[in-house]
Design a protein around this motif. Structure first.
Motif, PDB file in Angstrom:
ATOM      1  N   GLY A  70       4.131  -6.869   2.551  1.00  0.00           N
ATOM      2  CA  GLY A  70       4.175  -5.432   2.844  1.00  0.00           C
ATOM      3  C   GLY A  70       4.239  -4.602   1.580  1.00  0.00           C
ATOM      4  N   ASP A  71       5.083  -5.025   0.637  1.00  0.00           N
ATOM      5  CA  ASP A  71       5.213  -4.307  -0.645  1.00  0.00           C
ATOM      6  C   ASP A  71       3.890  -4.314  -1.410  1.00  0.00           C
ATOM      7  OD1 ASP A  71       7.869  -3.899  -0.045  1.00  0.00           O
ATOM      8  OD2 ASP A  71       8.618  -5.494  -1.356  1.00  0.00           O
ATOM      9  N   LEU A  72       3.210  -5.451  -1.389  1.00  0.00           N
ATOM     10  CA  LEU A  72       1.944  -5.573  -2.125  1.00  0.00           C
ATOM     11  C   LEU A  72       0.833  -4.728  -1.499  1.00  0.00           C
ATOM     12  CD1 LEU A  72       2.136  -9.405  -2.833  1.00  0.00           C
ATOM     13  CD2 LEU A  72       2.018  -7.628  -4.598  1.00  0.00           C
ATOM     14  N   PHE A  73       0.779  -4.696  -0.171  1.00  0.00           N
ATOM     15  CA  PHE A  73      -0.213  -3.843   0.498  1.00  0.00           C
ATOM     16  C   PHE A  73       0.073  -2.362   0.196  1.00  0.00           C
ATOM     17  CE2 PHE A  73      -1.127  -7.407   3.605  1.00  0.00           C
ATOM     18  CZ  PHE A  73      -2.468  -7.523   3.268  1.00  0.00           C
ATOM     19  N   ALA A  74       1.360  -2.000   0.179  1.00  0.00           N
ATOM     20  CA  ALA A  74       1.748  -0.613  -0.126  1.00  0.00           C
ATOM     21  C   ALA A  74       1.328  -0.247  -1.551  1.00  0.00           C
ATOM     22  CB  ALA A  74       3.254  -0.440   0.045  1.00  0.00           C
ATOM     23  N   LYS A  75       1.497  -1.179  -2.488  1.00  0.00           N
ATOM     24  CA  LYS A  75       1.088  -0.936  -3.885  1.00  0.00           C
ATOM     25  C   LYS A  75      -0.431  -0.839  -4.000  1.00  0.00           C
ATOM     26  CE  LYS A  75       5.080  -3.050  -6.140  1.00  0.00           C
ATOM     27  NZ  LYS A  75       5.599  -4.252  -6.795  1.00  0.00           N
ATOM     28  N   ALA A  76      -1.129  -1.663  -3.227  1.00  0.00           N
ATOM     29  CA  ALA A  76      -2.608  -1.607  -3.216  1.00  0.00           C
ATOM     30  C   ALA A  76      -3.073  -0.235  -2.760  1.00  0.00           C
ATOM     31  CB  ALA A  76      -3.171  -2.695  -2.309  1.00  0.00           C
ATOM     32  N   TYR A  77      -2.369   0.335  -1.768  1.00  0.00           N
ATOM     33  CA  TYR A  77      -2.724   1.669  -1.272  1.00  0.00           C
ATOM     34  C   TYR A  77      -2.505   2.737  -2.346  1.00  0.00           C
ATOM     35  CZ  TYR A  77      -2.937   5.896   1.519  1.00  0.00           C
ATOM     36  OH  TYR A  77      -3.273   7.148   1.992  1.00  0.00           O
ATOM     37  N   GLU A  78      -1.470   2.560  -3.161  1.00  0.00           N
ATOM     38  CA  GLU A  78      -1.215   3.505  -4.253  1.00  0.00           C
ATOM     39  C   GLU A  78      -2.365   3.509  -5.253  1.00  0.00           C
ATOM     40  OE1 GLU A  78       2.607   2.589  -5.969  1.00  0.00           O
ATOM     41  OE2 GLU A  78       3.592   2.784  -4.021  1.00  0.00           O
ATOM     42  N   LYS A  79      -2.986   2.345  -5.427  1.00  0.00           N
ATOM     43  CA  LYS A  79      -4.116   2.225  -6.365  1.00  0.00           C
ATOM     44  C   LYS A  79      -5.406   2.772  -5.755  1.00  0.00           C
ATOM     45  CE  LYS A  79      -2.028   0.001  -9.745  1.00  0.00           C
ATOM     46  NZ  LYS A  79      -1.969   0.532 -11.115  1.00  0.00           N
ATOM     47  N   LYS A  80      -5.646   2.428  -4.497  1.00  0.00           N
ATOM     48  CA  LYS A  80      -6.870   2.840  -3.809  1.00  0.00           C
ATOM     49  C   LYS A  80      -6.514   3.228  -2.387  1.00  0.00           C
ATOM     50  CE  LYS A  80     -11.261   3.242  -4.682  1.00  0.00           C
ATOM     51  NZ  LYS A  80     -11.708   4.133  -5.729  1.00  0.00           N
ATOM     52  N   LYS A  81      -6.755   4.469  -2.048  1.00  0.00           N
ATOM     53  CA  LYS A  81      -6.310   5.011  -0.753  1.00  0.00           C
ATOM     54  C   LYS A  81      -7.164   4.493   0.414  1.00  0.00           C
ATOM     55  CE  LYS A  81      -3.241   7.767  -2.673  1.00  0.00           C
ATOM     56  NZ  LYS A  81      -2.124   7.067  -3.201  1.00  0.00           N
ATOM     57  N   LYS A  82      -7.024   3.205   0.710  1.00  0.00           N
ATOM     58  CA  LYS A  82      -7.714   2.617   1.859  1.00  0.00           C
ATOM     59  C   LYS A  82      -6.717   2.477   2.997  1.00  0.00           C
ATOM     60  CE  LYS A  82     -11.363   0.009  -0.462  1.00  0.00           C
ATOM     61  NZ  LYS A  82     -11.909  -1.324  -0.718  1.00  0.00           N
ATOM     62  N   ILE A  83      -7.075   3.024   4.137  1.00  0.00           N
ATOM     63  CA  ILE A  83      -6.156   3.066   5.282  1.00  0.00           C
ATOM     64  C   ILE A  83      -5.754   1.665   5.771  1.00  0.00           C
ATOM     65  CG2 ILE A  83      -7.848   3.182   7.174  1.00  0.00           C
ATOM     66  CD1 ILE A  83      -6.078   5.574   8.225  1.00  0.00           C
ATOM     67  N   ILE A  84      -6.653   0.687   5.563  1.00  0.00           N
ATOM     68  CA  ILE A  84      -6.374  -0.691   5.986  1.00  0.00           C
ATOM     69  C   ILE A  84      -5.159  -1.258   5.247  1.00  0.00           C
ATOM     70  CG2 ILE A  84      -7.994  -1.767   4.341  1.00  0.00           C
ATOM     71  CD1 ILE A  84      -7.415  -2.926   7.974  1.00  0.00           C
ATOM     72  N   TYR A  85      -4.940  -0.807   4.003  1.00  0.00           N
ATOM     73  CA  TYR A  85      -3.773  -1.274   3.247  1.00  0.00           C
ATOM     74  C   TYR A  85      -2.477  -0.792   3.909  1.00  0.00           C
ATOM     75  CZ  TYR A  85      -7.005  -2.431  -0.600  1.00  0.00           C
ATOM     76  OH  TYR A  85      -8.030  -2.956  -1.365  1.00  0.00           O
ATOM     77  N   LEU A  86      -2.476   0.450   4.379  1.00  0.00           N
ATOM     78  CA  LEU A  86      -1.293   0.987   5.065  1.00  0.00           C
ATOM     79  C   LEU A  86      -1.032   0.236   6.368  1.00  0.00           C
ATOM     80  CD1 LEU A  86      -1.667   4.892   4.774  1.00  0.00           C
ATOM     81  CD2 LEU A  86      -0.031   3.448   3.578  1.00  0.00           C
ATOM     82  N   LEU A  87      -2.123  -0.003   7.116  1.00  0.00           N
ATOM     83  CA  LEU A  87      -2.007  -0.718   8.392  1.00  0.00           C
ATOM     84  C   LEU A  87      -1.450  -2.123   8.165  1.00  0.00           C
ATOM     85  CD1 LEU A  87      -2.721  -0.313  11.456  1.00  0.00           C
ATOM     86  CD2 LEU A  87      -4.839  -1.532  10.968  1.00  0.00           C
ATOM     87  N   ASN A  88      -1.990  -2.820   7.170  1.00  0.00           N
ATOM     88  CA  ASN A  88      -1.527  -4.177   6.862  1.00  0.00           C
ATOM     89  C   ASN A  88      -0.083  -4.184   6.362  1.00  0.00           C
ATOM     90  OD1 ASN A  88      -3.890  -5.388   7.646  1.00  0.00           O
ATOM     91  ND2 ASN A  88      -4.763  -5.483   5.610  1.00  0.00           N
TER      92      ASN A  88
END
Length: 201
Positions: A70-88
């Motif tokens: 969860g933490d890693l997906f949240a960090k990925a979203y900070e880098k690139k605003k892809k909604i799938i990262y938030l969902l994951n």
């Protein structure tokens, strides 16, 4: 002769002014080119970093390190605003039994303009509410899916509503699945459940 000297001086001044404009123009062009190149390189770097974090997140999921995922997906979203990262991220926190964080991230998706992802997130939030015995919150969230423009998860939301709402409402939900979603995988069981409810009257 004096006229010729003045003409030559005027010509020199004009050439110098044109040269100055050309140099300034070149500097402006180079400045813009550097800015565009910098932005492009930054974007590539952010995309690359996000992909790396996404890979690590899936690896953590595979190892059942759900909170870390969860933490890693949240960090990925900070880098690139892809909604799938938030969902994951929301799904991962849910698997980690961190319902507060799960709802926080899923609600970010639920409030987005993309109703396909939004409905997926809302459904997961509704299931968390049900798990926590917050029936009214679950019903409210499922009804948001049913009332949305997108058909994503609508038949499933109707089916869940039929399971948790009163009998009269349940009939309406099963009928709606049968009438509006004839190709749904839930059609068979919806017909069976409706028959049971009707025969009990």
């Amino acid at each position: 002769m004096k006229q010729k000297v003045e003409d030559v001086e005027t010509l020199k001044e004009k050439l110098f002014a044109q040269k100055k404009k050309l140099v300034i123009g070149m500097f402006i062009f180079l400045g813009i080119a550097v800015l565009i190149a910098g932005f492009y390189i930054y974007n590539i770097k952010q995309e690359s970093d996000a992909k790396e974090l996404e890979y690590e997140a899936y690896k953590a999921l595979f190892q059942k390190k759900f909170s870390q995922a969860g933490d890693l997906f949240a960090k990925a979203y900070e880098k690139k605003k892809k909604i799938i990262y938030l969902l994951n991220a929301g799904y991962s926190y849910s698997l980690a039994e961190d319902q507060r964080k799960a709802i926080e991230y899923l609600n970010k998706v639920a409030n987005s303009d993309d109703e396909s992802f939004s409905n997926l997130a809302k459904f997961k939030v509704a299931m968390i509410y049900l798990k926590n015995n917050e029936k009214q919150q679950a019903i409210k969230t499922l009804k948001e899916i049913v009332n949305s423009r997108s058909t994503v998860m609508k038949d499933v939301a109707l089916f869940e509503l039929a399971k948790i709402d009163n009998k009269e409402e349940a009939k309406k939900y099963y009928e709606e699945i049968i009438n509006k979603f004839p190709s749904s995988e839930l059609i068979g069981i919806a017909k069976e459940e409706l028959q049971k409810l009707q025969s009990n009257n």
